[in-house]
Each structure stands twice: as structure tokens, then as C-alpha cells.
Design a protein around this motif. Sequence first.
Motif, mmCIF file in Angstrom:
data_model
loop_
_atom_site.group_PDB
_atom_site.id
_atom_site.type_symbol
_atom_site.label_atom_id
_atom_site.label_comp_id
_atom_site.label_asym_id
_atom_site.label_seq_id
_atom_site.Cartn_x
_atom_site.Cartn_y
_atom_site.Cartn_z
ATOM 1 N N LEU A 55 1.480 4.546 -0.685
ATOM 2 C CA LEU A 55 0.427 4.964 -1.608
ATOM 3 C C LEU A 55 0.972 5.814 -2.762
ATOM 4 O O LEU A 55 0.349 6.767 -3.214
ATOM 5 N N LYS A 56 2.148 5.406 -3.262
ATOM 6 C CA LYS A 56 2.805 6.171 -4.323
ATOM 7 C C LYS A 56 2.897 5.408 -5.646
ATOM 8 O O LYS A 56 3.708 5.734 -6.499
ATOM 9 N N PHE A 57 2.046 4.356 -5.792
ATOM 10 C CA PHE A 57 1.957 3.656 -7.071
ATOM 11 C C PHE A 57 3.341 3.131 -7.455
ATOM 12 O O PHE A 57 4.033 2.552 -6.631
ATOM 13 N N TRP A 102 -6.923 -0.169 -1.013
ATOM 14 C CA TRP A 102 -5.931 -1.039 -0.385
ATOM 15 C C TRP A 102 -6.558 -1.826 0.772
ATOM 16 O O TRP A 102 -6.469 -3.053 0.831
ATOM 17 N N GLU A 103 -7.231 -1.130 1.651
ATOM 18 C CA GLU A 103 -7.835 -1.769 2.821
ATOM 19 C C GLU A 103 -8.956 -2.730 2.423
ATOM 20 O O GLU A 103 -9.095 -3.820 3.011
ATOM 21 N N GLN A 104 -9.758 -2.337 1.445
ATOM 22 C CA GLN A 104 -10.844 -3.211 1.002
ATOM 23 C C GLN A 104 -10.305 -4.510 0.415
ATOM 24 O O GLN A 104 -10.868 -5.590 0.644
ATOM 25 N N ALA A 105 -9.204 -4.434 -0.329
ATOM 26 C CA ALA A 105 -8.616 -5.636 -0.929
ATOM 27 C C ALA A 105 -8.020 -6.545 0.142
ATOM 28 O O ALA A 105 -8.113 -7.775 0.038
ATOM 29 N N ASP A 160 -0.655 0.508 -4.170
ATOM 30 C CA ASP A 160 -1.903 1.244 -4.345
ATOM 31 C C ASP A 160 -1.680 2.745 -4.245
ATOM 32 O O ASP A 160 -0.644 3.223 -3.762
ATOM 33 N N GLN A 161 -2.691 3.488 -4.688
ATOM 34 C CA GLN A 161 -2.694 4.942 -4.564
ATOM 35 C C GLN A 161 -3.773 5.434 -3.599
ATOM 36 O O GLN A 161 -3.650 6.508 -3.029
ATOM 37 N N LYS A 162 -4.839 4.631 -3.457
ATOM 38 C CA LYS A 162 -5.938 5.026 -2.588
ATOM 39 C C LYS A 162 -6.030 4.073 -1.406
ATOM 40 O O LYS A 162 -6.132 2.843 -1.584
#
Length: 374
Positions: A327-329, A309-312, A303-305
Motif C-alpha cells: 500500500l505504498k503507491f 484494493w479489496e473492492q477492485a 494501491d494506497q487504500k
Amino acid sequence: MKPAVVALALLGLTNACQNASAAEGYEISGQLRNAAAGTTLHLAELTSSQFVERGTAKVDAQGRFTFKGVLPVKEAVYQLKVDEPNQVLLVLDNKTHLTLAGDAKNLPASYSVKGSKDSQVMQELTQTLSASRSQMQQLVQRYNTLKQAGRTDSLPAIEARANAVQLGAARQAKAIIRRNATSVAAGFATLTFLSPDEDFAFADSIAAVQQKAQPASPFTQALAERLAPLRATAIGTEGPNIDLPTPAGKNLSLKSLRGKYVLVDFWASWCGPCRQENPNVVKAYNEFKDKGKGFTIYSVSLDQKKENWEQAIAADHLSWPNHVSDLKFWQSAGAAAYGVQAIPQSFLLDPQGKIIAKNLRGPALEAKLAEVLK
């Protein structure tokens, strides 16, 4: 198994140009059933990233055609196409004289070639994979029909059958490649019809043969380049360490989980196939976390955001505590360490940190865990 036409555009191969002497040249002659007089056939060379047309031929009233000329390279893979569904792959050089026959309405499944050993190998591979692709399409249709009808109890059997079809096709393809390991077609097929990262040992063995038998082939070079980053994650090697931040901001090292079986799982909130696979991963975790030497999961997000990430993690009920991301894609340090170029992707590590399996999905993951966590 990768569809050849899709995979070809991703190879990034470089053909070494070499002028043919004026006395040399290739010829393809043949006859097609169900081809109207005047139908245009196209011959295209696989270059660095696409097919480039090298000639056309018209079919006569009896379905006969002829291509003749001088090719711009010593030896390469070519596509002979009637239309998008009806195209086949040939291996040609300036000494090739081959004949081809088949049904223009069902060319991949019906064609035959004579006069080129490499093209015959390509034909055998194409038709093996074409048969499995047809079976898979039927299974997908049946799966979707049953799912829409709410008959979910029948779906696992179809999934198991689909896995068996894919494994069977891979075994047949590998047998063909192994029998013809010195041919140009073998190097090409290992790259495009198989998955070197999922069967490193086999691909590496073919690469070794190709280095001796076909040192100038662009496919030999491409296969060597593809395998180089995979050596760090070959079955039996120690999995590279990853040390990245958790959602709380504190780094968590993969090595800190030694003593248990660990699934290193690469995923992201934006990855649809990852989210679809997550219920299977959750099921495996809940079933095996307390068995034998123990099982846990080390999830590496691309993820980047942070909020996504946390919501998923919460939405998919990923209840294990080992979640990390920088968070570097696609520039993730964890993904780089494992040579990850697509997700979902996973690696199963034993208690000593050695890789014992890759990319296990659903029932396959459960079966492997049941085997090692007795």
C-alpha cells in the motif's frame, strides 16, 4: 511505440555545453511546398526536459528558407517546426550544412534531407513510424465504429491487425537502427522510438555500440541509465523475489509459487488501463490454471487504500489467491524490485522462476501460455 514528441519530455537528458569556434557554424536551407510567404519556421534544441528555441526563419514566396548560425552545443537533436502537426527532428552540429524539402501541410511524411547522415537516419525512422501511426489511426476508427454498432465479433481481427502493424513498425525501426548503430540518431531512437524495457537485449546491444562510437553523446548516457535497472528483469534472468502482505495481512512470497508458470502482474484499482486489461487476465487464468505444470498469477497492487484494493479484486473477479501489496503507491517494494515505472506491467516466470516474457496482453498472453503449457 512511443510518439517522439511525448517521449522527449520524459528523457531527462543532460547536454554537455561546449563553445564552438568563431569559424564554425551550421546552415539549413530548403524549400517547402504549400507554405505561404512569410510563414515562420522555428528551430528548437532538445535540452534536459524540453525544446528550447534557437532560431526562426521566414519562408519566401517560392517557399525557400535558410537557418544559419552557431549552435551552443557540439551535437544535439533539434526540432524544425512549421506548426504542431508539421515538425521533424534533425541532428545538428556546427559543421552541418543540410538541405530540406517537403510539404508544409504534411511534413513528417513528405520531407527529405541531404547533407547530414544522422538526420537522414532520423528521417527514415520518422517516416517508418509515421506510416504505422496512420495505419493505427485508421484501425482505431474502424474498431470504435464497429464497437458502437455492436459488431463485437469483428473486433478480435482488428486487434490482431493492430498488433501486427505495431510489431512490423518495431521490426523496421530496429533494422534501421541496427544498420546505423554508430550514429547519434541510433542512441536517440532506441530511447524514444522503441521501448528498452520491452526489448532489453536489442537496446543493450545498441548501448554497447554507442559507448564506443558516441561516448560523449547525452543519449548514450541516458540509455545506459535507463538500462541499468532493467538488467535485473531481462529475459532469461531469475525474477527478483517479492514478499509482501496479502489482504489478510500475512506475507506471501513469490518464490513460494515455484513449480508453476507465474504471471507477476503489477496493477492498481485506480489504474484505468489495468482494469480494462483485467478481463483478459481473468480469462487466461481460468483457461490455463490447471493445464500442464499449472499456471497462476501473483498480483502486486500499487494501491494506497486497502478498501479500494479489496473492492477492485472482488469487482473484477480476480479469483486467484495470490494478491499482495504494501500500500505504498509508486514506492512499492515490489515495483522497485522489477523496475516498474508504469502500469499495467507484467512478467511471465517459468517453473524455475526465470523470466520468459514481459507485458503480454490479451491474445498474446493466451498464445504464450498455450505454447508453454502443452
